[in-house]
Design a protein around this motif. Structure first.
Motif, PDB file in Angstrom:
ATOM      1  N   MET A 202      16.122 131.780  98.061  1.00 21.29           N
ATOM      2  CA  MET A 202      17.050 131.082  98.958  1.00 21.29           C
ATOM      3  C   MET A 202      18.238 131.994  99.245  1.00 21.29           C
ATOM      4  N   PRO A 203      18.542 132.219 100.518  1.00 16.86           N
ATOM      5  CA  PRO A 203      19.628 133.160 100.829  1.00 16.86           C
ATOM      6  C   PRO A 203      20.992 132.673 100.336  1.00 16.86           C
ATOM      7  N   ASN A 204      21.194 131.367 100.282  1.00 16.19           N
ATOM      8  CA  ASN A 204      22.498 130.847  99.879  1.00 16.19           C
ATOM      9  C   ASN A 204      22.496 130.558  98.376  1.00 16.19           C
ATOM     10  N   THR A 205      23.222 131.379  97.629  1.00 18.14           N
ATOM     11  CA  THR A 205      23.155 131.230  96.165  1.00 18.14           C
ATOM     12  C   THR A 205      23.894 129.984  95.673  1.00 18.14           C
ATOM     13  N   VAL A 206      24.853 129.488  96.474  1.00 20.02           N
ATOM     14  CA  VAL A 206      25.512 128.229  96.083  1.00 20.02           C
ATOM     15  C   VAL A 206      24.456 127.117  96.039  1.00 20.02           C
ATOM     16  N   LEU A 207      23.589 127.113  97.029  1.00 25.23           N
ATOM     17  CA  LEU A 207      22.539 126.089  97.066  1.00 25.23           C
ATOM     18  C   LEU A 207      21.490 126.312  95.977  1.00 25.23           C
ATOM     19  N   SER A 208      21.144 127.568  95.728  1.00 27.55           N
ATOM     20  CA  SER A 208      20.127 127.786  94.691  1.00 27.55           C
ATOM     21  C   SER A 208      20.685 127.424  93.312  1.00 27.55           C
ATOM     22  N   GLU A 209      21.974 127.708  93.090  1.00 27.63           N
ATOM     23  CA  GLU A 209      22.576 127.340  91.795  1.00 27.63           C
ATOM     24  C   GLU A 209      22.678 125.822  91.648  1.00 27.63           C
ATOM     25  N   TRP A 210      22.829 125.140  92.785  1.00 28.62           N
ATOM     26  CA  TRP A 210      22.915 123.669  92.758  1.00 28.62           C
ATOM     27  C   TRP A 210      21.538 123.050  92.504  1.00 28.62           C
ATOM     28  N   ILE A 211      20.535 123.547  93.216  1.00 27.88           N
ATOM     29  CA  ILE A 211      19.221 122.890  93.159  1.00 27.88           C
ATOM     30  C   ILE A 211      18.441 123.264  91.889  1.00 27.88           C
ATOM     31  N   ARG A 212      18.705 124.453  91.338  1.00 22.48           N
ATOM     32  CA  ARG A 212      17.898 124.917  90.209  1.00 22.48           C
ATOM     33  C   ARG A 212      17.938 123.936  89.027  1.00 22.48           C
ATOM     34  N   PRO A 213      19.139 123.526  88.569  1.00 20.87           N
ATOM     35  CA  PRO A 213      19.146 122.571  87.457  1.00 20.87           C
ATOM     36  C   PRO A 213      18.551 121.208  87.814  1.00 20.87           C
ATOM     37  N   ILE A 214      18.664 120.805  89.073  1.00 21.43           N
ATOM     38  CA  ILE A 214      18.073 119.524  89.489  1.00 21.43           C
ATOM     39  C   ILE A 214      16.557 119.609  89.353  1.00 21.43           C
ATOM     40  N   ILE A 215      16.018 120.711  89.797  1.00 22.28           N
ATOM     41  CA  ILE A 215      14.573 120.900  89.706  1.00 22.28           C
ATOM     42  C   ILE A 215      14.147 121.066  88.243  1.00 22.28           C
ATOM     43  N   ARG A 216      14.978 121.781  87.503  1.00 28.20           N
ATOM     44  CA  ARG A 216      14.642 122.001  86.093  1.00 28.20           C
ATOM     45  C   ARG A 216      14.580 120.660  85.339  1.00 28.20           C
ATOM     46  N   ASN A 217      15.540 119.779  85.640  1.00 26.07           N
ATOM     47  CA  ASN A 217      15.543 118.468  84.983  1.00 26.07           C
ATOM     48  C   ASN A 217      14.310 117.653  85.347  1.00 26.07           C
TER      49      ASN A 217
END
Lengths: 261, 419
Positions: B396-411
């Motif tokens: 994902m080019p936007n790292t703010v979004l990847s940092e936001w979504i990663r823990p959501i997906i991880r959970n």
């Protein structure tokens, strides 16, 4: 020396993959602190040896025994072998995109620590150690954030293997053709890393096709592997001898003659 | 025809506004379109029962819904509440070069222009696209002027309160050599139904960065689409992240209308329970020298069901096309289901095109590697399964979004793993 307990004892090992027998009566005894080089032509079974010792699926042991640090190695799971102190540095380390190098290192270090009854390492301590290890093997720090081996060059992958070795501090390191595909600078760097880890309680098996790595890592013993067994053993001078003669003499069916000579 | 569609048509007839000509066209088509059954190819694996049984209805009252906060994200917020644009949530001042307007607020001349562009990109074959044409409550028009690089992303959120029905529509135009990032997301409180369609016109040498987060779950029914028309030397990078619900379906169309277009589409689904997510992604290579790279990855657990249809159509004149479609799936349980169908239709002779779909367990070599480093098999599998998805998050080019979504997906992934 002879009174020291062996770290690894391989007795009359026969093993292979599927129906194909590759290791055919292999014997080796390694004491703590020793560096053994295993040399031999392609197809002799050099890499298979590493896979069998590490417990890779599909590699079947037919007979023989392997004792590692007093335990029956062949009965252990892959990860148990690693946690007991066996480390295999791969010739072709696999790329695992999506799993960051740092996350992987933490899981790995924690597993080994747990096996030794130690607590998990803190993220900051791991980062500190990983940074130091990266520096020692000349890997850019950015590689810690990348996927495991993802997009690394051949040399970078080898150095990443070495970096893991530095962090895991195994008892026995098997380096499977770690020198292949490395230029002379990278080779020296790898050798320096290995030499820095040599100690009284850590042993090495250096699997190599060529003698040149042994210019920088001086082995205590050199073994020649051909057709699944050791056909000749000697000291470091044997490697030089092989270098000048090549392996052709093994393939001409005059192995016995050569050994007797 | 289903009762639901009959009602939709009759509601559509009652709306008399600037869009009326387009609404009528859509209604005419809908009237002659049979309601999909299992025999309808586009709906073969996805039942519309959840739509037929839906009791959701348009709710006029405004709720106090606010879009979920995304840490560190500073976006221009375009918020629909139950299908209506919430003008209060729009910023007072927009970045130079960007305009956002409500179709009904435009003057006659602007409206006739908007009308001409409306539904020009979205293909007519999408049944719910036609429903959206007929029932769209508020149509929002977004324009980026030629040459403007809008640094702040535009976030289009559709918020639905319990039992609400909404039909949102956005028309986005990127002028020549402009740049815009758009984030689309839906948040719903349950028993809702939405059709959310966005059309993108990407002019020459412009670049669109696009995200669609379909994270609504449970009894929220969503059928929507993203449709992209790409002109000479333009490019797009799209990421779709989806959880499933009773019914969640997305249709995307990427149309190479100009030469030397570069399109990337990465889609991730994580489904559990009885959830369903269905992505129908079509790429039309109508012109030469275009490249498309499409990666779709699904992890399914429980009794969930993933559907993927990836069609790449290379027209006769689209020489020198490079197109790759890769779909990889992981089944966590043997009660989950994956239906995947890559379709290549190639009429040009000088193209490079590859596709593949796999449904597999974990990569054995990688598993072995992790185990040789002391990590037990179970933990190694979890790392690899998550890594399988995380690989696309990393892109994902936007790292703010990847940092936001990663823990959501991880959970979500951890919850799937526990069972």
């Amino acid at each position: 020396m002879s009174n020291t307990k062996s770290l690894l004892t391989i007795k009359d090992l026969y093993a292979g993959i599927e129906e194909k027998q590759i290791i055919k009566g292999f014997n080796l005894d390694i004491k703590p602190g020793e560096v053994h080089a295993i040399m031999g032509p392609n197809g002799a079974g050099k890499s298979t040896m590493g896979y069998v010792l590490s417990g890779r699926d599909g590699y079947e042991v037919e007979s023989g025994s392997v004792t590692f640090n007093g335990q029956n190695l062949l009965e252990m799971e892959i990860e148990e072998r690693a946690n007991a102190g066996l480390f295999l540095a791969f010739q072709y380390p696999v790329e695992i995109p999506g799993v960051s190098n740092l996350e992987f290192l933490k899981a790995s270090v924690d597993a080994v620590r747990a096996a030794n009854g130690e607590e998990a390492i803190s993220s900051s301590e791991l980062l500190k150690q990983a940074k130091a290890a990266c520096k020692q093997v000349d890997l850019p720090l950015a590689f810690l954030k990348r996927g495991v081996n993802e997009g690394f060059s051949g040399g970078e992958k080898k150095r990443n293997e070495l970096m893991q070795m530095l962090l895991l501090k195994p008892k026995l390191c098997i380096l499977d053709e770690t020198d292949s595909g490395l230029d002379i600078d990278a080779l020296q760097l790898v050798a320096k890393g290995v030499n820095s880890q040599r100690s009284e309680d850590r042993s090495f098996i250096i699997v190599t096709h060529y003698q040149r790595l042994l210019d920088y890592i001086k082995p205590d013993f050199v073994h020649v592997l051909a057709d699944g067994k050791i056909v000749k053993s000697g000291d470091a001078s044997l490697a030089l001898e092989l270098e000048s003669q090549g392996y052709a003499w093994l393939e001409n069916g005059n192995v016995e003659a050569k050994i007797e000579g | 025809m289903s009762e639901w569609l009959e009602s939709a048509i009759s509601r559509g007839h009652q709306i008399d506004d600037w869009l009326a000509p387009k609404r009528t066209q859509a209604i005419d088509l809908l009237s002659t379109t049979p309601w999909p059954t299992r025999k309808t190819e586009a709906w073969r694996y996805t039942s519309l029962r959840a739509v037929q049984n839906s009791k959701a209805h348009e709710i006029e009252t405004k709720t106090n819904l606010l879009p979920e906060h995304i840490t560190n994200l500073s976006a221009i917020e375009l918020v629909f509440v139950n299908g209506k644009l919430d003008k209060q949530q729009l910023p007072d001042v927009l970045p130079k070069g960007l305009s956002i307007s409500l179709g009904s607020d435009l003057n006659k001349e602007q409206q006739s222009q908007a009308l001409a562009n409306f539904s020009d990109i979205k293909p007519k074959r999408h049944l719910f696209g036609l429903v959206n044409d007929a029932l769209a409550q508020d149509v929002v028009i977004v324009n980026v002027e030629d040459g403007f690089n809008i640094k702040q992303p535009l976030r289009i959120s559709s918020l639905l309160s319990l039992g609400a029905e909404s039909h949102t529509r956005v028309q986005v135009t990127l002028g020549k050599e402009s740049h815009l990032a758009v984030i689309e997301d839906v948040q719903a409180e349950g028993d809702s139904l939405c059709t959310a369609f966005v059309e993108y016109q990407v002019s020459a040498k412009a670049h669109l960065e696009h995200y669609r987060f379909a994270l609504q779950t449970g009894s929220n029914v969503a059928v929507g689409g993203c449709h992209f028309n790409l002109l000479d030397h333009s490019s797009m990078h799209s990421t779709i992240v989806a959880f499933g619900s009773d019914l969640s379906r997305l249709d995307t169309d990427i149309i190479h209308s100009g030469e030397f277009v570069d399109a990337k589409l990465n889609a991730i689904y994580l489904l559990d329970g009885n959830e369903l997510f269905d992505l129908h992604a079509t790429v039309e290579h109508a012109m030469p020298n275009g490249t498309t790279e499409e990666n779709v990855r699904c992890i399914v657990a429980g009794r969930s069901k993933a559907v993927f249809n990836g069609r790449i159509h290379i027209h006769r004149d689209a020489q020198k096309t490079l197109a790759e479609l890769n779909n990889r799936n992981l089944l966590m349980t043997n009660t989950a289901e994956i239906n995947t169908k890559p379709e290549l239709e190639i009429y040009a002779d000088d193209v490079r095109c590859a596709h593949g779909a796999t449904s597999a367990q974990v990569d054995k070599q990688a598993l072995y590697y992790l185990q040789t480093r002391g990590i037990d098999r179970a933990k190694a599998s979890v790392m690899l399964n998550f890594g399988f998805i995380n690989e696309l998050i990393d892109l994902m080019p936007n790292t703010v979004l990847s940092e936001w979504i990663r823990p959501i997906i991880r959970n979500r992934f951890s919850a799937m793993e526990v069972k």
